[in-house]
Design a protein around this motif. Structure first.
Motif, PDB file in Angstrom:
ATOM      1  N   PHE A 127       0.843  -1.200   0.000  1.00  0.00           N
ATOM      2  CA  PHE A 127       0.000   0.000   0.000  1.00  0.00           C
ATOM      3  C   PHE A 127       0.874   1.244   0.000  1.00  0.00           C
ATOM      4  O   PHE A 127       1.788   1.381   0.809  1.00  0.00           O
ATOM      5  N   GLY A 128       0.615   2.144  -0.914  1.00  0.00           N
ATOM      6  CA  GLY A 128       1.450   3.328  -1.101  1.00  0.00           C
ATOM      7  C   GLY A 128       1.930   3.441  -2.536  1.00  0.00           C
ATOM      8  O   GLY A 128       2.389   4.496  -2.969  1.00  0.00           O
ATOM      9  N   ALA A 129       1.788   2.344  -3.296  1.00  0.00           N
ATOM     10  CA  ALA A 129       2.186   2.379  -4.708  1.00  0.00           C
ATOM     11  C   ALA A 129       1.375   3.405  -5.476  1.00  0.00           C
ATOM     12  O   ALA A 129       1.837   3.976  -6.471  1.00  0.00           O
ATOM     13  N   GLU A 130       0.146   3.671  -4.994  1.00  0.00           N
ATOM     14  CA  GLU A 130      -0.753   4.595  -5.694  1.00  0.00           C
ATOM     15  C   GLU A 130      -0.333   6.057  -5.543  1.00  0.00           C
ATOM     16  O   GLU A 130      -0.943   6.942  -6.151  1.00  0.00           O
ATOM     17  N   VAL A 131       0.723   6.332  -4.754  1.00  0.00           N
ATOM     18  CA  VAL A 131       1.151   7.715  -4.530  1.00  0.00           C
ATOM     19  C   VAL A 131       1.528   8.408  -5.837  1.00  0.00           C
ATOM     20  O   VAL A 131       1.392   9.629  -5.974  1.00  0.00           O
ATOM     21  N   VAL A 132       1.984   7.639  -6.843  1.00  0.00           N
ATOM     22  CA  VAL A 132       2.390   8.253  -8.104  1.00  0.00           C
ATOM     23  C   VAL A 132       1.231   8.969  -8.774  1.00  0.00           C
ATOM     24  O   VAL A 132       1.405  10.023  -9.391  1.00  0.00           O
ATOM     25  N   SER A 133       0.013   8.443  -8.645  1.00  0.00           N
ATOM     26  CA  SER A 133      -1.143   9.083  -9.286  1.00  0.00           C
ATOM     27  C   SER A 133      -1.511  10.388  -8.603  1.00  0.00           C
ATOM     28  O   SER A 133      -2.190  11.234  -9.181  1.00  0.00           O
ATOM     29  N   ILE A 134      -1.061  10.561  -7.361  1.00  0.00           N
ATOM     30  CA  ILE A 134      -1.305  11.799  -6.622  1.00  0.00           C
ATOM     31  C   ILE A 134      -0.165  12.786  -6.857  1.00  0.00           C
ATOM     32  O   ILE A 134      -0.382  13.957  -7.172  1.00  0.00           O
TER      33      ILE A 134
END
Length: 470
Positions: free
Chosen positions: A216-223
């Motif tokens: 969890f945290g991989a999605e930070v790139v989209s932010i």
């Protein structure tokens, strides 16, 4: 696609290519890999490799779905904004606040972990002082400029990457019998202590529940990409590279761990995964090396936590799902109120931990048990609805999720199956029910806010007409 006003405050586009690149790498490497993986290994044995592979594949597919949407519309609210559009305002409200709640509780967790490391070396200073100091420094950094967050995260991520690559090189030398400091070689530990799957396939499924939170945290790139130039290109590139990073940093490193040491060794949990392996290999200064890397990892996670929480809160504010004050930005494009609000929530969690040890904060942290899966589920459902609507209108995205809609449906059913297993598993039932309780509360709040907004809208329109006539 967006329902955000054109006059909404804008964040800076100051993150550089090298910062975004390293942020996307660091986003999937947390302290859980260095320490927490020991619990997963002792749960499933060498078969934990399967758990990591299945979890990594799930995360990769979810990231591909998110990447498809983010390339179309880069947004600091990411999946929360997309859920508002594709599912409904209540969905964006609920998942946005759940995500914020998760990260403001992770902030003190990482601060406390970092403080304990420093306290072991300087016992004369109380642990809480270190925790407050770490949080203060990283909050100040996030308040000044998004470049500061990016620069901190660049170096944090670089240290983590170098540490894992160095570990892999040392471990590979040992496996092939070229490590001079210890008589350890081969991969016999993969099968000699009860076999490759000593606790059955059920333990592999339990291993998935433990490992999924490490990713969890991989999605930070989209932010983060929303605060850079040409975000579509960065999102596309980062999404394509996720699978290789998972394979290198997780699968290969965990394979080498279970190949070199007995999975039942108590030292794995007592010392931490990487530290125990390096100690078996007689690497000099193992403890201080791993303590430094883990300290960097927890600071990285906390730095990211402050950033992500503040940007999600800012996005909620732009959609009127949070107080409008959180959309105030500085001259350098930093949402200062959102940063301060998220950090203050983190400080409150930190205070609860030290003031009421083992009570209030542990309870609050348990409410985040299934949030990662909830976020992944919302991303999948959002992508399913959004892609379906687009194709019905004859629009086809350039950056696509493969085998749509079948692969998307498989991911949705897989996440639902894991959530269902958590409900019936004695080890995860408590956290799952608490997460469900928080989700239900936020969902009820979202319905109230949404209904009030719909009720007030005609009144506001009529009022504006009256004022224009005057």
């Amino acid at each position: 696609m967006s329902n955000i006003s054109e006059k909404s405050p804008k964040l800076a586009e100051s993150l550089s290519n090298r910062q975004i690149g390293m942020i996307t790498i660091g986003g999937i490497i947390g302290a859980g890999l260095f320490i927490g993986s020991a619990t997963a290994i002792q749960t499933a044995g060498p078969a934990i490799i399967i758990s990591y592979a299945l979890t990594g594949l799930l995360v990769f597919l979810v990231m591909r779905m998110l990447g498809e949407m983010a390339v179309i519309q880069p947004d600091s609210g990411s999946f929360s904004t997309y859920a508002s559009t594709a599912i409904g305002p209540w969905a964006g409200f609920t998942i946005g606040w759940l995500y914020w709640w998760f990260w403001v509780l992770i902030i003190p967790v990482e601060a406390i972990a970092g403080a304990e490391i420093l306290h072991t070396y300087i016992p004369s200073i109380p642990s809480w002082s270190f925790a407050v100091a770490i949080m203060f420094v990283l909050t100040l950094s996030n308040l000044m400029n998004v470049k500061n967050f990016g620069e901190f995260e660049f170096w944090f991520a670089l240290i983590k990457v170098v540490a894992i690559i160095a570990f892999i090189i040392v471990a590979l030398m040992a496996v092939f019998g070229f490590w001079p400091l210890a008589d350890v070689s081969g991969v016999s530990n993969l099968y000699q202590s009860g076999g490759f799957m000593p606790n059955g396939f059920g333990a592999v499924l339990t291993g998935i529940l433990i490992t999924i939170f490490s990713f969890f945290g991989a999605e930070v790139v989209s932010i983060a990409a929303a605060e850079s130039k040409n975000p579509q290109e960065k999102i596309r590139k980062a999404t394509n590279l996720v699978i290789y990073r998972i394979a290198l940093f997780y699968l290969l490193s965990i394979f080498l761990v279970v190949a070199l040491v007995d999975w039942k060794s108590p030292g794995l949990v007592e010392m931490g995964t990487f530290q125990y392996v390096l100690s078996v290999l007689n690497v000099p200064g193992t403890k201080i090396i791993i303590d430094f890397v883990v300290f960097v990892a927890v600071c990285s996670c906390m730095n990211t936590g402050i950033y992500i929480a503040s940007r999600m809160l800012f996005s909620l504010g732009t959609r009127n799902d949070a107080p409008k004050a959180v959309t105030n930005v500085t001259k350098t494009g930093v949402p200062k109120i959102a940063v301060l609000a998220s950090s203050v929530a983190g400080f409150v969690g930190c205070y609860a931990n030290y003031a009421f040890p083992g009570q209030v904060f542990s309870f609050l942290l348990s409410t985040t048990g299934a949030i990662a899966l909830m976020v992944y589920l919302v991303i999948a459902v959002t992508q399913l609805r959004m892609r379906t609507q687009m194709e019905q209108n004859g629009v086809f995205p350039q950056f696509k999720m493969w085998l749509f809609p079948w692969l998307t449906w498989i991911v949705i059913f897989a996440i639902l199956a894991v959530l269902g297993y958590m409900f019936i598993s004695p080890n995860f039932r408590y956290e799952t029910f608490l997460t469900l309780g928080v989700t239900t509360f936020i969902l009820a709040l979202s319905l109230i806010v949404t209904r009030k907004r719909i009720t007030l809208k005609p009144w506001i329109i009529n009022k504006n007409k009256d004022l224009n006539q005057v």
